[in-house]
Design a protein around this motif. Structure first.
Motif, PDB file in Angstrom:
ATOM      1  N   CYS A  97       0.867  -1.175   0.000  1.00 15.81           N
ATOM      2  CA  CYS A  97       0.000   0.000   0.000  1.00 15.81           C
ATOM      3  C   CYS A  97       0.902   1.222   0.000  1.00 15.81           C
ATOM      4  O   CYS A  97       1.908   1.251   0.714  1.00 15.81           O
ATOM      5  CB  CYS A  97      -0.906  -0.007   1.228  1.00 15.81           C
ATOM      6  SG  CYS A  97      -2.137   1.315   1.209  1.00 15.81           S
ATOM      7  N   PHE A  98       0.547   2.205  -0.806  1.00 22.53           N
ATOM      8  CA  PHE A  98       1.394   3.390  -0.904  1.00 22.53           C
ATOM      9  C   PHE A  98       0.557   4.650  -1.033  1.00 22.53           C
ATOM     10  O   PHE A  98      -0.635   4.595  -1.328  1.00 22.53           O
ATOM     11  CB  PHE A  98       2.375   3.273  -2.074  1.00 22.53           C
ATOM     12  CG  PHE A  98       1.718   3.178  -3.426  1.00 22.53           C
ATOM     13  CD1 PHE A  98       1.392   4.326  -4.147  1.00 22.53           C
ATOM     14  CD2 PHE A  98       1.447   1.941  -3.992  1.00 22.53           C
ATOM     15  CE1 PHE A  98       0.807   4.238  -5.396  1.00 22.53           C
ATOM     16  CE2 PHE A  98       0.856   1.846  -5.246  1.00 22.53           C
ATOM     17  CZ  PHE A  98       0.537   2.997  -5.951  1.00 22.53           C
ATOM     18  N   GLN A  99       1.229   5.784  -0.813  1.00 20.52           N
ATOM     19  CA  GLN A  99       0.570   7.094  -0.865  1.00 20.52           C
ATOM     20  C   GLN A  99       1.373   8.045  -1.741  1.00 20.52           C
ATOM     21  O   GLN A  99       2.605   8.051  -1.705  1.00 20.52           O
ATOM     22  CB  GLN A  99       0.468   7.667   0.541  1.00 20.52           C
ATOM     23  CG  GLN A  99      -0.147   9.051   0.596  1.00 20.52           C
ATOM     24  CD  GLN A  99      -0.219   9.585   2.014  1.00 20.52           C
ATOM     25  OE1 GLN A  99      -0.444   8.845   2.943  1.00 20.52           O
ATOM     26  NE2 GLN A  99      -0.031  10.872   2.160  1.00 20.52           N
ATOM     27  N   LEU A 100       0.655   8.827  -2.505  1.00 20.16           N
ATOM     28  CA  LEU A 100       1.212   9.936  -3.272  1.00 20.16           C
ATOM     29  C   LEU A 100       0.257  11.118  -3.136  1.00 20.16           C
ATOM     30  O   LEU A 100      -0.890  10.951  -2.734  1.00 20.16           O
ATOM     31  CB  LEU A 100       1.352   9.561  -4.754  1.00 20.16           C
ATOM     32  CG  LEU A 100       2.456   8.562  -5.108  1.00 20.16           C
ATOM     33  CD1 LEU A 100       2.214   7.961  -6.480  1.00 20.16           C
ATOM     34  CD2 LEU A 100       3.816   9.239  -5.058  1.00 20.16           C
ATOM     35  N   GLN A 101       0.721  12.292  -3.500  1.00 25.43           N
ATOM     36  CA  GLN A 101      -0.117  13.494  -3.461  1.00 25.43           C
ATOM     37  C   GLN A 101      -0.284  14.035  -4.868  1.00 25.43           C
ATOM     38  O   GLN A 101       0.674  14.509  -5.478  1.00 25.43           O
ATOM     39  CB  GLN A 101       0.509  14.567  -2.560  1.00 25.43           C
ATOM     40  CG  GLN A 101      -0.251  15.880  -2.520  1.00 25.43           C
ATOM     41  CD  GLN A 101      -1.627  15.746  -1.889  1.00 25.43           C
ATOM     42  OE1 GLN A 101      -1.752  15.256  -0.770  1.00 25.43           O
ATOM     43  NE2 GLN A 101      -2.653  16.190  -2.589  1.00 25.43           N
ATOM     44  N   LEU A 141       3.132   2.474   2.913  1.00 21.68           N
ATOM     45  CA  LEU A 141       2.435   2.475   4.199  1.00 21.68           C
ATOM     46  C   LEU A 141       2.600   1.116   4.869  1.00 21.68           C
ATOM     47  O   LEU A 141       2.563   0.075   4.199  1.00 21.68           O
ATOM     48  CB  LEU A 141       0.948   2.788   3.992  1.00 21.68           C
ATOM     49  CG  LEU A 141       0.653   4.101   3.266  1.00 21.68           C
ATOM     50  CD1 LEU A 141      -0.847   4.276   3.070  1.00 21.68           C
ATOM     51  CD2 LEU A 141       1.232   5.281   4.011  1.00 21.68           C
ATOM     52  N   ALA A 142       2.760   1.129   6.178  1.00 25.38           N
ATOM     53  CA  ALA A 142       2.905  -0.109   6.944  1.00 25.38           C
ATOM     54  C   ALA A 142       1.540  -0.747   7.162  1.00 25.38           C
ATOM     55  O   ALA A 142       0.582  -0.065   7.526  1.00 25.38           O
ATOM     56  CB  ALA A 142       3.566   0.186   8.292  1.00 25.38           C
ATOM     57  N   GLU A 143       1.477  -2.032   6.939  1.00 23.51           N
ATOM     58  CA  GLU A 143       0.235  -2.757   7.194  1.00 23.51           C
ATOM     59  C   GLU A 143       0.143  -3.042   8.693  1.00 23.51           C
ATOM     60  O   GLU A 143       1.065  -3.610   9.282  1.00 23.51           O
ATOM     61  CB  GLU A 143       0.218  -4.067   6.411  1.00 23.51           C
ATOM     62  CG  GLU A 143      -1.063  -4.842   6.581  1.00 23.51           C
ATOM     63  CD  GLU A 143      -1.121  -6.095   5.715  1.00 23.51           C
ATOM     64  OE1 GLU A 143      -2.208  -6.672   5.630  1.00 23.51           O
ATOM     65  OE2 GLU A 143      -0.097  -6.484   5.145  1.00 23.51           O
ATOM     66  N   VAL A 144      -0.958  -2.652   9.307  1.00 24.82           N
ATOM     67  CA  VAL A 144      -1.134  -2.860  10.740  1.00 24.82           C
ATOM     68  C   VAL A 144      -2.260  -3.836  11.068  1.00 24.82           C
ATOM     69  O   VAL A 144      -2.398  -4.260  12.210  1.00 24.82           O
ATOM     70  CB  VAL A 144      -1.354  -1.520  11.492  1.00 24.82           C
ATOM     71  CG1 VAL A 144      -0.124  -0.630  11.363  1.00 24.82           C
ATOM     72  CG2 VAL A 144      -2.599  -0.805  11.008  1.00 24.82           C
ATOM     73  N   PHE A 145      -3.049  -4.197  10.071  1.00 24.13           N
ATOM     74  CA  PHE A 145      -4.142  -5.139  10.290  1.00 24.13           C
ATOM     75  C   PHE A 145      -4.494  -5.801   8.975  1.00 24.13           C
ATOM     76  O   PHE A 145      -4.549  -5.147   7.939  1.00 24.13           O
ATOM     77  CB  PHE A 145      -5.383  -4.416  10.834  1.00 24.13           C
ATOM     78  CG  PHE A 145      -6.609  -5.290  10.915  1.00 24.13           C
ATOM     79  CD1 PHE A 145      -6.775  -6.198  11.951  1.00 24.13           C
ATOM     80  CD2 PHE A 145      -7.587  -5.227   9.933  1.00 24.13           C
ATOM     81  CE1 PHE A 145      -7.898  -7.011  12.013  1.00 24.13           C
ATOM     82  CE2 PHE A 145      -8.717  -6.035   9.988  1.00 24.13           C
ATOM     83  CZ  PHE A 145      -8.869  -6.933  11.033  1.00 24.13           C
ATOM     84  N   GLN A 162      -5.408 -12.487  10.782  1.00 24.19           N
ATOM     85  CA  GLN A 162      -5.831 -12.642  12.177  1.00 24.19           C
ATOM     86  C   GLN A 162      -6.843 -13.771  12.333  1.00 24.19           C
ATOM     87  O   GLN A 162      -6.814 -14.488  13.331  1.00 24.19           O
ATOM     88  CB  GLN A 162      -6.357 -11.321  12.722  1.00 24.19           C
ATOM     89  CG  GLN A 162      -5.220 -10.326  12.909  1.00 24.19           C
ATOM     90  CD  GLN A 162      -5.546  -9.201  13.851  1.00 24.19           C
ATOM     91  OE1 GLN A 162      -6.460  -9.294  14.672  1.00 24.19           O
ATOM     92  NE2 GLN A 162      -4.786  -8.138  13.763  1.00 24.19           N
ATOM     93  N   LEU A 163      -7.710 -13.945  11.354  1.00 28.41           N
ATOM     94  CA  LEU A 163      -8.640 -15.070  11.419  1.00 28.41           C
ATOM     95  C   LEU A 163      -7.902 -16.404  11.355  1.00 28.41           C
ATOM     96  O   LEU A 163      -8.228 -17.335  12.093  1.00 28.41           O
ATOM     97  CB  LEU A 163      -9.664 -14.992  10.281  1.00 28.41           C
ATOM     98  CG  LEU A 163     -10.776 -13.964  10.442  1.00 28.41           C
ATOM     99  CD1 LEU A 163     -11.602 -13.870   9.168  1.00 28.41           C
ATOM    100  CD2 LEU A 163     -11.660 -14.272  11.637  1.00 28.41           C
ATOM    101  N   ALA A 164      -6.880 -16.478  10.498  1.00 35.86           N
ATOM    102  CA  ALA A 164      -6.090 -17.709  10.397  1.00 35.86           C
ATOM    103  C   ALA A 164      -5.381 -17.997  11.712  1.00 35.86           C
ATOM    104  O   ALA A 164      -5.328 -19.144  12.162  1.00 35.86           O
ATOM    105  CB  ALA A 164      -5.089 -17.604   9.252  1.00 35.86           C
ATOM    106  N   ALA A 165      -4.843 -16.963  12.343  1.00 30.15           N
ATOM    107  CA  ALA A 165      -4.180 -17.146  13.632  1.00 30.15           C
ATOM    108  C   ALA A 165      -5.178 -17.589  14.691  1.00 30.15           C
ATOM    109  O   ALA A 165      -4.885 -18.465  15.514  1.00 30.15           O
ATOM    110  CB  ALA A 165      -3.483 -15.854  14.063  1.00 30.15           C
TER     111      ALA A 165
END
Length: 128
Positions: free
Chosen positions: A5-9, A98-102, A107-110
């Protein structure tokens, strides 16, 4: 599979034209992205020009290198660079990742793994 995931302006005065250009991306660009491992690729644009991109790939470095080696990408990046503010390098390499935080499926697999372990080691009432 890596999720990126990334961000630009996007410059506010260029949003309309940027949107128009992405309504009909060059066919050879679409093929090149697909062939170099950019999968499930989407762009999301806020009214203020914040652009969020998302794609999945086996290797970000390989996907970027693959595109950098194509002639169509050189032309596309040159055509798109004028739309962005504070860009260092080409848009496909100068984005802020962007860092993935969720991630729901992770989480379902875990959770499923914990539930499975719990079920395997929980004695039934007749085993007590």
């Amino acid at each position: 599979m890596q999720r990126v995931c990334f961000q630009l302006q996007v410059k506010p005065d260029r949003i309309e034209e940027y949107t128009r250009r992405h309504a009909s991306v060059w066919p050879e660009m679409l093929r090149a992205l697909h062939e170099t491992g950019w999968q499930n690729y989407s762009l999301f644009l806020r009214p203020d020009g914040i652009l969020i991109g998302y794609f999945e790939t086996d290797s970000l470095a390989a996907a970027q290198a693959g595109m950098a080696a194509t002639e169509v990408n050189v032309r596309w990046q040159a055509a798109m660079a004028e739309f962005f503010e504070n860009l260092e390098g080409s848009p496909d390499e100068g984005f802020v990742r962007l860092a993935e935080v969720f991630h729901l499926e992770d989480q379902l697999a875990a959770l499923d793994a914990v539930d499975t372990i719990h079920l395997e080691f929980t004695p039934t009432p007749t085993e007590k």
